[in-house]
Design a protein around this motif. Sequence first.
Motif, PDB file in Angstrom:
ATOM      1  N   VAL A   1       0.872  -1.167   0.000  1.00  0.00           N
ATOM      2  CA  VAL A   1       0.000   0.000   0.000  1.00  0.00           C
ATOM      3  C   VAL A   1       0.913   1.222   0.000  1.00  0.00           C
ATOM      4  O   VAL A   1       1.807   1.328   0.847  1.00  0.00           O
ATOM      5  N   ILE A   2       0.693   2.144  -0.931  1.00  0.00           N
ATOM      6  CA  ILE A   2       1.517   3.346  -1.027  1.00  0.00           C
ATOM      7  C   ILE A   2       0.632   4.552  -0.773  1.00  0.00           C
ATOM      8  O   ILE A   2      -0.412   4.726  -1.403  1.00  0.00           O
ATOM      9  N   LEU A   3       1.061   5.413   0.170  1.00  0.00           N
ATOM     10  CA  LEU A   3       0.303   6.580   0.597  1.00  0.00           C
ATOM     11  C   LEU A   3       1.070   7.842   0.198  1.00  0.00           C
ATOM     12  O   LEU A   3       2.233   8.004   0.558  1.00  0.00           O
ATOM     13  N   LEU A   4       0.407   8.751  -0.510  1.00  0.00           N
ATOM     14  CA  LEU A   4       1.078   9.883  -1.144  1.00  0.00           C
ATOM     15  C   LEU A   4       0.505  11.222  -0.667  1.00  0.00           C
ATOM     16  O   LEU A   4      -0.699  11.465  -0.781  1.00  0.00           O
ATOM     17  N   HIS A   5       1.386  12.075  -0.176  1.00  0.00           N
ATOM     18  CA  HIS A   5       0.957  13.367   0.355  1.00  0.00           C
ATOM     19  C   HIS A   5       0.853  14.419  -0.751  1.00  0.00           C
ATOM     20  O   HIS A   5       1.206  14.191  -1.907  1.00  0.00           O
ATOM     21  N   GLY A   6       0.370  15.596  -0.383  1.00  0.00           N
ATOM     22  CA  GLY A   6       0.218  16.687  -1.326  1.00  0.00           C
ATOM     23  C   GLY A   6       1.021  17.910  -0.930  1.00  0.00           C
ATOM     24  O   GLY A   6       1.926  17.840  -0.104  1.00  0.00           O
ATOM     25  N   PHE A   7       0.664  19.053  -1.516  1.00  0.00           N
ATOM     26  CA  PHE A   7       1.251  20.349  -1.195  1.00  0.00           C
ATOM     27  C   PHE A   7       0.251  21.150  -0.369  1.00  0.00           C
ATOM     28  O   PHE A   7      -0.933  21.194  -0.711  1.00  0.00           O
ATOM     29  N   PRO A   8       0.712  21.792   0.708  1.00  0.00           N
ATOM     30  CA  PRO A   8       2.038  21.735   1.336  1.00  0.00           C
ATOM     31  C   PRO A   8       1.987  20.830   2.566  1.00  0.00           C
ATOM     32  O   PRO A   8       1.806  21.284   3.688  1.00  0.00           O
ATOM     33  N   TYR A   9       2.196  19.564   2.348  1.00  0.00           N
ATOM     34  CA  TYR A   9       2.093  18.554   3.402  1.00  0.00           C
ATOM     35  C   TYR A   9       3.286  17.615   3.302  1.00  0.00           C
ATOM     36  O   TYR A   9       4.239  17.862   2.559  1.00  0.00           O
TER      37      TYR A   9
ATOM     38  N   THR B   1      -1.920  -0.989  -3.874  1.00  0.00           N
ATOM     39  CA  THR B   1      -3.077  -0.144  -3.645  1.00  0.00           C
ATOM     40  C   THR B   1      -2.563   1.249  -3.311  1.00  0.00           C
ATOM     41  O   THR B   1      -1.634   1.397  -2.509  1.00  0.00           O
ATOM     42  N   LEU B   2      -3.134   2.263  -3.945  1.00  0.00           N
ATOM     43  CA  LEU B   2      -2.636   3.627  -3.814  1.00  0.00           C
ATOM     44  C   LEU B   2      -3.665   4.513  -3.117  1.00  0.00           C
ATOM     45  O   LEU B   2      -4.870   4.369  -3.323  1.00  0.00           O
ATOM     46  N   ALA B   3      -3.166   5.437  -2.307  1.00  0.00           N
ATOM     47  CA  ALA B   3      -4.006   6.483  -1.744  1.00  0.00           C
ATOM     48  C   ALA B   3      -3.242   7.790  -1.839  1.00  0.00           C
ATOM     49  O   ALA B   3      -2.039   7.841  -1.559  1.00  0.00           O
ATOM     50  N   GLY B   4      -3.926   8.847  -2.248  1.00  0.00           N
ATOM     51  CA  GLY B   4      -3.267  10.140  -2.353  1.00  0.00           C
ATOM     52  C   GLY B   4      -4.284  11.256  -2.484  1.00  0.00           C
ATOM     53  O   GLY B   4      -5.443  11.036  -2.828  1.00  0.00           O
ATOM     54  N   TYR B   5      -3.819  12.465  -2.195  1.00  0.00           N
ATOM     55  CA  TYR B   5      -4.644  13.655  -2.342  1.00  0.00           C
ATOM     56  C   TYR B   5      -3.736  14.778  -2.834  1.00  0.00           C
ATOM     57  O   TYR B   5      -2.506  14.719  -2.698  1.00  0.00           O
ATOM     58  N   ASP B   6      -4.333  15.796  -3.472  1.00  0.00           N
ATOM     59  CA  ASP B   6      -3.564  16.914  -3.983  1.00  0.00           C
ATOM     60  C   ASP B   6      -2.468  16.377  -4.918  1.00  0.00           C
ATOM     61  O   ASP B   6      -2.764  15.559  -5.790  1.00  0.00           O
ATOM     62  N   TRP B   7      -1.207  16.790  -4.775  1.00  0.00           N
ATOM     63  CA  TRP B   7      -0.157  16.298  -5.671  1.00  0.00           C
ATOM     64  C   TRP B   7      -0.069  14.775  -5.647  1.00  0.00           C
ATOM     65  O   TRP B   7       0.101  14.139  -6.682  1.00  0.00           O
ATOM     66  N   GLY B   8      -0.148  14.197  -4.467  1.00  0.00           N
ATOM     67  CA  GLY B   8      -0.068  12.737  -4.358  1.00  0.00           C
ATOM     68  C   GLY B   8      -1.241  12.045  -5.000  1.00  0.00           C
ATOM     69  O   GLY B   8      -1.108  10.972  -5.600  1.00  0.00           O
ATOM     70  N   GLY B   9      -2.422  12.647  -4.889  1.00  0.00           N
ATOM     71  CA  GLY B   9      -3.585  12.095  -5.566  1.00  0.00           C
ATOM     72  C   GLY B   9      -3.444  12.165  -7.070  1.00  0.00           C
ATOM     73  O   GLY B   9      -3.913  11.285  -7.803  1.00  0.00           O
ATOM     74  N   ARG B  10      -2.789  13.219  -7.540  1.00  0.00           N
ATOM     75  CA  ARG B  10      -2.545  13.347  -8.982  1.00  0.00           C
ATOM     76  C   ARG B  10      -1.637  12.220  -9.470  1.00  0.00           C
ATOM     77  O   ARG B  10      -1.910  11.580 -10.493  1.00  0.00           O
ATOM     78  N   ALA B  11      -0.546  11.987  -8.749  1.00  0.00           N
ATOM     79  CA  ALA B  11       0.365  10.900  -9.130  1.00  0.00           C
ATOM     80  C   ALA B  11      -0.362   9.563  -9.144  1.00  0.00           C
ATOM     81  O   ALA B  11      -0.220   8.766 -10.084  1.00  0.00           O
ATOM     82  N   ALA B  12      -1.171   9.317  -8.118  1.00  0.00           N
ATOM     83  CA  ALA B  12      -1.887   8.045  -8.017  1.00  0.00           C
ATOM     84  C   ALA B  12      -2.907   7.891  -9.140  1.00  0.00           C
ATOM     85  O   ALA B  12      -3.033   6.818  -9.740  1.00  0.00           O
ATOM     86  N   CYS B  13      -3.646   8.958  -9.439  1.00  0.00           N
ATOM     87  CA  CYS B  13      -4.641   8.888 -10.510  1.00  0.00           C
ATOM     88  C   CYS B  13      -3.982   8.630 -11.868  1.00  0.00           C
ATOM     89  O   CYS B  13      -4.507   7.860 -12.685  1.00  0.00           O
ATOM     90  N   ILE B  14      -2.843   9.263 -12.110  1.00  0.00           N
ATOM     91  CA  ILE B  14      -2.175   9.089 -13.402  1.00  0.00           C
ATOM     92  C   ILE B  14      -1.684   7.657 -13.573  1.00  0.00           C
ATOM     93  O   ILE B  14      -1.888   7.036 -14.630  1.00  0.00           O
ATOM     94  N   VAL B  15      -1.035   7.114 -12.551  1.00  0.00           N
ATOM     95  CA  VAL B  15      -0.555   5.739 -12.658  1.00  0.00           C
ATOM     96  C   VAL B  15      -1.741   4.786 -12.815  1.00  0.00           C
ATOM     97  O   VAL B  15      -1.695   3.843 -13.608  1.00  0.00           O
ATOM     98  N   ALA B  16      -2.824   5.040 -12.091  1.00  0.00           N
ATOM     99  CA  ALA B  16      -4.012   4.186 -12.218  1.00  0.00           C
ATOM    100  C   ALA B  16      -4.605   4.261 -13.621  1.00  0.00           C
ATOM    101  O   ALA B  16      -5.111   3.266 -14.151  1.00  0.00           O
TER     102      ALA B  16
END
Length: 318
Positions: A30-38, A101-116
């Motif tokens: 499971v990979i968890l991805l943060h955003g800006f500014p976090y 399994t990916l979870a992300g929001y903001d910048w991290g959500g963008r990375a996760a959505c693109i790979v998905a």
Amino acid sequence: MNCPAPLLYVRTSMLDMAYEAHGPADGEPVILLHGFPYDPRSYDGIAPALGEQGYRVLVPYLRGYGPTRFINTQVMRSGQQAALARDLLDFMDALSIAQATLAGYDWGGRAACIVAALWPERVRGLVTGDGYNIQDIAHSHEPQAPETEHRLWYQYYFHTPRGVAGLTAHRRELCRLLWALWSPSWAEGPSQYEQTALSFDNPDFVEVVIHSYRHRFMYAPGDPALESIEQALAQQPPISVPSISLCGADDGVGPAPEEDDDLAHFSGFYRRQVLPGVGHNIPQEAPRATLAALLELLRPLDPSAASLKLDSFYRARR
């Protein structure tokens, strides 16, 4: 809730990427991805709990944040969406993770959505903050409703030399303001800020941030090495993997609309959940809802037992 794990590093094609890991090395990733500014502190209420249930939980610092560093001076300090996605894919490759399994929001959500969207075979499930996070750059110059435009003031500020100077001189104060504006109902936010603000001292933070907010409006060129990804994203590809969108009802950047205007971008299982009293920093403000969404996609063998374990985890850390 602050439960940082030991810091680890892996080298990718562009970065020495720092990350934290929880759970057994042979657990389901499971990979968890943060955003800006976090930074990874957004997942302190989530990562340890998943690790205790046997998952291999990885929480990287994105480019420009914390201890993550570019491998040399020739690598462009890009913050464009394709760079974030490439980093995620490279991170998985470097750690020999075939699927996660990916979870992300903001910048991290963008990375996760693109790979998905572009590499669905690499993604078992997706928990995305605020739905479909892939930028439609070709239409970025089209004006939006005034109430939307005024919430994007910081992006327009970063388009100017004054914005670069302001972020350089006042990164702590500016990001603190964004936390307050974007999560107005989060009472614990001010007390949590300083532990995350350390990650903004990265020497590439300003350059990566400025490029991110200029590229999305076509005010800065992208990294030529990533152009093929950007061309694919210009088609606004659908996301076919099982997905749950978590939206903050009090999000100061983009409050969740009554009707889900992202629904057409998801072609597989998809549901949206609007979280009352939650702002932009979804996993840190609503860790239990984020955990529940992840567990729904991970499909534990005994959901009731999983819920009891989570209850025990939170009681032990009060």
